[in-house]
Design a protein around this motif. Structure first.
Motif, PDB file in Angstrom:
ATOM      1  N   ALA A  54      19.960  -0.186 -33.310  1.00 12.02           N
ATOM      2  CA  ALA A  54      20.556  -1.195 -32.439  1.00 12.02           C
ATOM      3  C   ALA A  54      19.531  -2.252 -32.062  1.00 12.02           C
ATOM      4  N   GLY A  55      18.268  -1.844 -31.908  1.00  6.44           N
ATOM      5  CA  GLY A  55      17.225  -2.815 -31.623  1.00  6.44           C
ATOM      6  C   GLY A  55      17.001  -3.782 -32.768  1.00  6.44           C
ATOM      7  N   ALA A  56      17.025  -3.267 -34.000  1.00 10.11           N
ATOM      8  CA  ALA A  56      16.893  -4.149 -35.167  1.00 10.11           C
ATOM      9  C   ALA A  56      18.050  -5.128 -35.235  1.00 10.11           C
ATOM     10  N   ALA A  57      19.267  -4.650 -34.976  1.00 15.01           N
ATOM     11  CA  ALA A  57      20.439  -5.529 -34.993  1.00 15.01           C
ATOM     12  C   ALA A  57      20.342  -6.590 -33.906  1.00 15.01           C
ATOM     13  N   ALA A  58      19.879  -6.186 -32.726  1.00 13.09           N
ATOM     14  CA  ALA A  58      19.758  -7.151 -31.632  1.00 13.09           C
ATOM     15  C   ALA A  58      18.728  -8.231 -31.941  1.00 13.09           C
ATOM     16  N   ALA A  59      17.731  -7.875 -32.746  1.00 11.11           N
ATOM     17  CA  ALA A  59      16.720  -8.853 -33.155  1.00 11.11           C
ATOM     18  C   ALA A  59      17.194  -9.739 -34.297  1.00 11.11           C
ATOM     19  N   GLY A  60      18.395  -9.484 -34.794  1.00 12.08           N
ATOM     20  CA  GLY A  60      18.949 -10.304 -35.867  1.00 12.08           C
ATOM     21  C   GLY A  60      18.436  -9.961 -37.244  1.00 12.08           C
ATOM     22  N   ARG A  61      17.960  -8.732 -37.432  1.00 12.99           N
ATOM     23  CA  ARG A  61      17.410  -8.326 -38.716  1.00 12.99           C
ATOM     24  C   ARG A  61      18.131  -7.095 -39.256  1.00 12.99           C
ATOM     25  N   ARG A  62      18.111  -6.957 -40.564  1.00 15.50           N
ATOM     26  CA  ARG A  62      18.615  -5.736 -41.181  1.00 15.50           C
ATOM     27  C   ARG A  62      17.528  -4.671 -41.148  1.00 15.50           C
ATOM     28  N   PRO A  63      17.916  -3.403 -41.052  1.00 12.45           N
ATOM     29  CA  PRO A  63      16.899  -2.343 -41.041  1.00 12.45           C
ATOM     30  C   PRO A  63      16.082  -2.355 -42.331  1.00 12.45           C
ATOM     31  N   GLY A  64      14.802  -2.110 -42.201  1.00 11.48           N
ATOM     32  CA  GLY A  64      13.907  -2.050 -43.346  1.00 11.48           C
ATOM     33  C   GLY A  64      12.939  -0.894 -43.206  1.00 11.48           C
ATOM     34  N   PRO A  65      11.910  -0.860 -44.042  1.00 13.86           N
ATOM     35  CA  PRO A  65      10.935   0.249 -43.977  1.00 13.86           C
ATOM     36  C   PRO A  65      10.292   0.404 -42.600  1.00 13.86           C
ATOM     37  N   ARG A  66       9.990  -0.716 -41.936  1.00 12.76           N
ATOM     38  CA  ARG A  66       9.384  -0.625 -40.606  1.00 12.76           C
ATOM     39  C   ARG A  66      10.370  -0.053 -39.589  1.00 12.76           C
ATOM     40  N   THR A  67      11.648  -0.345 -39.790  1.00 14.36           N
ATOM     41  CA  THR A  67      12.661   0.238 -38.906  1.00 14.36           C
ATOM     42  C   THR A  67      12.690   1.750 -39.064  1.00 14.36           C
ATOM     43  N   LEU A  68      12.579   2.224 -40.298  1.00 16.23           N
ATOM     44  CA  LEU A  68      12.564   3.671 -40.540  1.00 16.23           C
ATOM     45  C   LEU A  68      11.349   4.322 -39.885  1.00 16.23           C
ATOM     46  N   LEU A  69      10.206   3.619 -39.913  1.00 13.67           N
ATOM     47  CA  LEU A  69       9.029   4.141 -39.221  1.00 13.67           C
ATOM     48  C   LEU A  69       9.278   4.218 -37.715  1.00 13.67           C
ATOM     49  N   ALA A  70       9.977   3.211 -37.186  1.00  8.95           N
ATOM     50  CA  ALA A  70      10.306   3.233 -35.761  1.00  8.95           C
ATOM     51  C   ALA A  70      11.240   4.390 -35.439  1.00  8.95           C
ATOM     52  N   VAL A  71      12.203   4.641 -36.308  1.00  7.99           N
ATOM     53  CA  VAL A  71      13.109   5.774 -36.100  1.00  7.99           C
ATOM     54  C   VAL A  71      12.331   7.081 -36.099  1.00  7.99           C
ATOM     55  N   ALA A  72      11.428   7.241 -37.062  1.00 11.29           N
ATOM     56  CA  ALA A  72      10.631   8.465 -37.141  1.00 11.29           C
ATOM     57  C   ALA A  72       9.749   8.623 -35.904  1.00 11.29           C
ATOM     58  N   SER A  73       9.154   7.525 -35.448  1.00 15.62           N
ATOM     59  CA  SER A  73       8.339   7.566 -34.241  1.00 15.62           C
ATOM     60  C   SER A  73       9.177   7.972 -33.036  1.00 15.62           C
ATOM     61  N   SER A  74      10.363   7.392 -32.950  1.00 11.92           N
ATOM     62  CA  SER A  74      11.273   7.700 -31.843  1.00 11.92           C
ATOM     63  C   SER A  74      11.665   9.171 -31.838  1.00 11.92           C
ATOM     64  N   LEU A  75      11.972   9.715 -33.011  1.00 10.68           N
ATOM     65  CA  LEU A  75      12.338  11.131 -33.106  1.00 10.68           C
ATOM     66  C   LEU A  75      11.194  12.029 -32.642  1.00 10.68           C
ATOM     67  N   CYS A  76       9.982  11.697 -33.035  1.00  9.73           N
ATOM     68  CA  CYS A  76       8.834  12.499 -32.622  1.00  9.73           C
ATOM     69  C   CYS A  76       8.628  12.445 -31.112  1.00  9.73           C
ATOM     70  N   LEU A  77       8.720  11.252 -30.546  1.00 12.07           N
ATOM     71  CA  LEU A  77       8.517  11.123 -29.106  1.00 12.07           C
ATOM     72  C   LEU A  77       9.638  11.805 -28.326  1.00 12.07           C
ATOM     73  N   TYR A  78      10.838  11.743 -28.865  1.00 10.86           N
ATOM     74  CA  TYR A  78      11.970  12.423 -28.229  1.00 10.86           C
ATOM     75  C   TYR A  78      11.735  13.929 -28.194  1.00 10.86           C
ATOM     76  N   GLU A  79      11.349  14.491 -29.317  1.00 10.19           N
ATOM     77  CA  GLU A  79      11.123  15.926 -29.382  1.00 10.19           C
ATOM     78  C   GLU A  79       9.903  16.332 -28.558  1.00 10.19           C
ATOM     79  N   ALA A  80       8.911  15.459 -28.489  1.00  7.47           N
ATOM     80  CA  ALA A  80       7.780  15.740 -27.605  1.00  7.47           C
ATOM     81  C   ALA A  80       8.261  15.889 -26.167  1.00  7.47           C
ATOM     82  N   GLY A  81       9.161  15.008 -25.763  1.00 13.00           N
ATOM     83  CA  GLY A  81       9.713  15.087 -24.423  1.00 13.00           C
ATOM     84  C   GLY A  81      10.509  16.352 -24.195  1.00 13.00           C
ATOM     85  N   MET A  82      11.235  16.805 -25.210  1.00 16.63           N
ATOM     86  CA  MET A  82      12.010  18.033 -25.078  1.00 16.63           C
ATOM     87  C   MET A  82      11.105  19.243 -24.870  1.00 16.63           C
ATOM     88  N   ALA A  83      10.072  19.357 -25.692  1.00 11.99           N
ATOM     89  CA  ALA A  83       9.152  20.481 -25.560  1.00 11.99           C
ATOM     90  C   ALA A  83       8.414  20.428 -24.222  1.00 11.99           C
TER      91      ALA A  83
END
Length: 357
Positions: A66-95
């Motif tokens: 949704a952040g990529a869309a709000a910025a007016g861009r299509r998802p790309g490799p950097r977006t996937l890195l952001a998703v992976a980073s987000s997943l890691c930080l989310y799970e860090a918070g869970m643990a």
């Protein structure tokens, strides 16, 4: 992440289907837990799946998309890195969440992985540290702007779990974490966050409402929080279904309402995303509003927990509606597909109960 949306686990007894709760209700709960409390999954893998609330992960990728869309861009490799980073930080918070709450859980939720002895506290803390480091490294790979957002995001996660959760600032910190997560996707994809700020504010407001309700999910007794969340849902539904106009530079007069300048063919993609935003806004409202209403009429612990679960599940259609509001039909549909995928995974893993603490 702590953004602590969480899914508790429930094993399916022999011969029972994933939708047959009767054997579970009849069986005794570990540690003297009250009736209706889900029984823990057996085995090390099941304990970690419960600790990390794996089904809740399906609410995370939509932030960056949704952040990529709000910025007016299509998802790309950097977006996937952001998703992976987000997943890691989310799970860090869970643990980290369960590590910080281990003493409280020993009294109120003894079936959870740490108080039940299925996961060692030191292992949970080590996992939180490792996942935080991995999230920051992945953000750095996506570029300096992404790291500049991921760093305060990680700090917010740790501050929430260790200090702010049980204070009046707790819901605000949770909302800030979700908003920063959306901005992480914009920063990684487009190198900036300004265009994504309105979408981040809307997503953060939804998270604030859900978190406020969750603070009474084990005790119940408050109709005010679910009633406020219900009103917030109505307001957000109205906002996400309102067209967001961003005419190209140099064509503002031509694109202004009521003036010529755009052809009918050029209008069709916008009309399609408007329809998607309306439909997904309705799906968001339908998912969240009914359990909020029930909890406001009868603020029992059970109905309050259902309201929290409804708010968590509503996150995905809200993310998709935000992407549609930004004019990205492809990203919108990609995010929307996460909802049925998450439900299918939860059923297969027998982790249907949703909570926030």
């Amino acid at each position: 992440m702590s953004r602590t949306a969480a899914a508790r686990s429930t094993p399916a007894p022999a011969g029972a289907t994933a939708t047959d709760p009767a054997p579970e209700e009849a069986a005794p709960r570990p540690g003297g837990a009250p009736p209706g409390t889900p029984r823990p999954r057996s085995g090390r893998a099941g304990a970690w799946a419960e600790l990390l609330r794996l089904p809740a992960l399906f609410t995370v990728p939509g932030d960056a998309l949704a952040g990529a869309a709000a910025a007016g861009r299509r998802p790309g490799p950097r977006t996937l890195l952001a998703v992976a980073s987000s997943l890691c930080l989310y799970e860090a918070g869970m643990a980290l969440n369960d590590w910080a709450d281990r003493e409280e859980d020993a009294e109120e939720r003894p079936h959870r992985p740490i108080p039940s002895g299925r996961v060692r506290p030191s292992a949970a803390l080590t996992a939180a540290c490792a996942l935080t480091g991995a999230g920051l490294v992945l953000a750095a790979r996506a570029g300096r702007p992404a790291l500049a957002v991921a760093t305060p995001l990680a700090a917010t996660v740790w501050a929430y779990d260790l200090a702010l959760k049980h204070t009046p600032a707790g819901p605000v910190a949770m909302a800030a974490a979700r908003g920063l997560d959306l901005l992480l996707g914009a920063a990684a994809t487009a190198g900036g966050t300004r265009a994504a700020a309105p979408s981040a504010a809307l997503l953060g407001t939804h998270t604030l409402a859900v978190t406020a309700v969750s603070r009474r999910e084990t005790r119940g007794g408050s109709a005010l929080a679910p009633l406020a969340a219900l009103a917030t849902t109505g307001l957000l539904t109205r906002l996400v279904t309102t067209r967001r106009t961003r005419p190209p530079a140099g064509r503002r007069a031509a694109a202004a309402p009521g003036l010529p300048g755009t052809t009918r063919a050029e209008d069709r993609p916008r009309q399609a995303t408007d329809i998607l935003a309306t439909a997904l806004g309705a799906a968001y409202a339908a998912t969240a509003a009914r359990p909020y209403l029930h909890a406001s009429l009868n603020p029992s612990p059970e109905l309050t927990q259902r309201a929290v679960g409804g708010g968590i599940r509503a996150t995905v259609p809200l993310q998709a509606a935000l992407a549609a509001r930004s004019g990205s039909a492809v990203t919108c549909l990609l995010v929307a597909a996460l909802a049925p995928a998450g439900r299918a995974f939860a059923r297969r893993a027998s982790m249907r109960k949703v909570s926030v603490t």
